[in-house]
Scaffold this motif. Structure first.
Motif, PDB file in Angstrom:
ATOM      1  N   TRP A  56       0.850  -1.271  -0.044  1.00 15.88           N
ATOM      2  CA  TRP A  56      -0.006   0.051  -0.046  1.00 15.88           C
ATOM      3  C   TRP A  56       0.775   1.136  -0.030  1.00 15.88           C
ATOM      4  O   TRP A  56       1.915   1.456   0.754  1.00 15.88           O
ATOM      5  N   VAL A  57       0.494   2.161  -1.016  1.00 10.61           N
ATOM      6  CA  VAL A  57       1.296   3.357  -1.007  1.00 10.61           C
ATOM      7  C   VAL A  57       0.056   4.649  -0.601  1.00 10.61           C
ATOM      8  O   VAL A  57      -0.909   4.560  -1.210  1.00 10.61           O
ATOM      9  N   ARG A  58       0.410   5.366   0.395  1.00 13.97           N
ATOM     10  CA  ARG A  58      -0.470   6.329   0.755  1.00 13.97           C
ATOM     11  C   ARG A  58      -0.384   7.375  -0.296  1.00 13.97           C
ATOM     12  O   ARG A  58       0.478   8.106  -0.368  1.00 13.97           O
ATOM     13  N   TRP A  59      -1.530   7.528  -0.783  1.00 15.83           N
ATOM     14  CA  TRP A  59      -1.785   8.595  -2.031  1.00 15.83           C
ATOM     15  C   TRP A  59      -3.123   9.000  -2.207  1.00 15.83           C
ATOM     16  O   TRP A  59      -4.064   8.103  -2.732  1.00 15.83           O
ATOM     17  N   PRO A  68       6.749  10.835  -1.526  1.00 16.00           N
ATOM     18  CA  PRO A  68       7.235  10.436  -3.017  1.00 16.00           C
ATOM     19  C   PRO A  68       8.102   9.366  -3.252  1.00 16.00           C
ATOM     20  O   PRO A  68       8.290   8.569  -4.322  1.00 16.00           O
ATOM     21  N   ASP A  69       9.209   9.342  -2.456  1.00 17.35           N
ATOM     22  CA  ASP A  69      10.373   8.684  -2.571  1.00 17.35           C
ATOM     23  C   ASP A  69       9.910   7.094  -2.278  1.00 17.35           C
ATOM     24  O   ASP A  69      10.523   6.102  -2.965  1.00 17.35           O
ATOM     25  N   GLU A  70       9.272   7.058  -1.312  1.00 13.26           N
ATOM     26  CA  GLU A  70       8.771   5.690  -0.866  1.00 13.26           C
ATOM     27  C   GLU A  70       7.764   4.935  -2.090  1.00 13.26           C
ATOM     28  O   GLU A  70       7.911   4.055  -2.400  1.00 13.26           O
ATOM     29  N   ARG A  76       9.373   0.690  -8.214  1.00 10.59           N
ATOM     30  CA  ARG A  76      10.537   0.327  -8.796  1.00 10.59           C
ATOM     31  C   ARG A  76      10.407  -1.317  -8.637  1.00 10.59           C
ATOM     32  O   ARG A  76      10.680  -2.041  -9.294  1.00 10.59           O
ATOM     33  N   GLN A  77       9.952  -1.598  -7.310  1.00 11.78           N
ATOM     34  CA  GLN A  77       9.738  -3.022  -7.000  1.00 11.78           C
ATOM     35  C   GLN A  77       8.819  -3.742  -7.945  1.00 11.78           C
ATOM     36  O   GLN A  77       9.132  -4.788  -8.385  1.00 11.78           O
ATOM     37  N   ALA A  78       7.669  -3.034  -8.115  1.00 12.19           N
ATOM     38  CA  ALA A  78       6.733  -3.436  -9.058  1.00 12.19           C
ATOM     39  C   ALA A  78       7.231  -3.803 -10.322  1.00 12.19           C
ATOM     40  O   ALA A  78       7.099  -4.848 -11.066  1.00 12.19           O
ATOM     41  N   HIS A 140       9.755  14.173 -11.024  1.00  6.03           N
ATOM     42  CA  HIS A 140      10.744  13.759  -9.857  1.00  6.03           C
ATOM     43  C   HIS A 140      11.073  12.179 -10.032  1.00  6.03           C
ATOM     44  O   HIS A 140      12.324  11.907 -10.121  1.00  6.03           O
ATOM     45  N   ALA A 141      10.215  11.542 -10.454  1.00  8.09           N
ATOM     46  CA  ALA A 141      10.793  10.155 -10.806  1.00  8.09           C
ATOM     47  C   ALA A 141      11.733  10.007 -12.147  1.00  8.09           C
ATOM     48  O   ALA A 141      12.879   9.520 -12.145  1.00  8.09           O
ATOM     49  N   PHE A 142      11.593  10.879 -12.947  1.00  7.10           N
ATOM     50  CA  PHE A 142      12.580  10.998 -13.995  1.00  7.10           C
ATOM     51  C   PHE A 142      13.921  11.523 -13.757  1.00  7.10           C
ATOM     52  O   PHE A 142      15.120  11.145 -14.104  1.00  7.10           O
TER      53      PHE A 142
END
Length: 151
Positions: A56-59, A68-70, A76-78, A140-142
């Protein structure tokens, strides 16, 4: 190795690398067919625990992830797990946050943020990545993917 998603299954996209993901809205019944082996739920509150592994990612809807970093770490794990697992990316409606998550996976493939949005809109849902802050998250991801020395 787990049998992969069928490219014809509802919500399934295949990235240029060949990794396949299923995007969907948690408000709706799960599509018929195989279940995920790993899922990322992008929601403001934890959802009911599915029968498969889930992170779960709180969003909050229409916003950015609380951390955002989490969120990038989990996505990335997915991305990495999609080589051998059936991975699902899901939020409440299956459009904005899910689309942003899928576009982030495209960024991991080397696409620029705008290219990633356009790709996901063509291949997943025409309204994916609904608000400008979600585009900010992709930038940010880029930035995190290319690193300060690669620019």
């Amino acid at each position: 190795m787990t049998e992969q998603w069928s490219v014809d299954a509802p919500g399934v996209i295949e990235l240029p690398s060949g990794r396949r993901f299923r995007g969907r809205g948690l408000r709706y019944d799960s599509p018929d067919g195989p279940t995920p082996t790993f899922a990322v739920h992008l929601t403001d509150k934890p959802t009911a625990e599915p029968q498969w592994e889930r992170v779960w990612v709180r969003w909050r809807d229409f916003w950015l992830p609380a951390d955002p970093d989490e969120a990038l770490r989990v996505l990335r794990q997915a991305y990495d797990r999609a080589e051998s697992d059936r991975v699902e990316i899901a939020c409440g409606g299956g459009i904005g946050r899910t689309g942003t998550g899928l576009a982030t996976l495209c960024v991991f493939e080397g696409m620029a943020p705008d290219e990633a949005v356009n790709w996901v809109r063509r291949h997943y849902h025409r309204r994916a990545v609904e608000v400008r802050w979600q585009r900010r998250f992709l930038r940010h991801a880029f930035s995190a993917a290319v690193g300060p020395t690669d620019r």
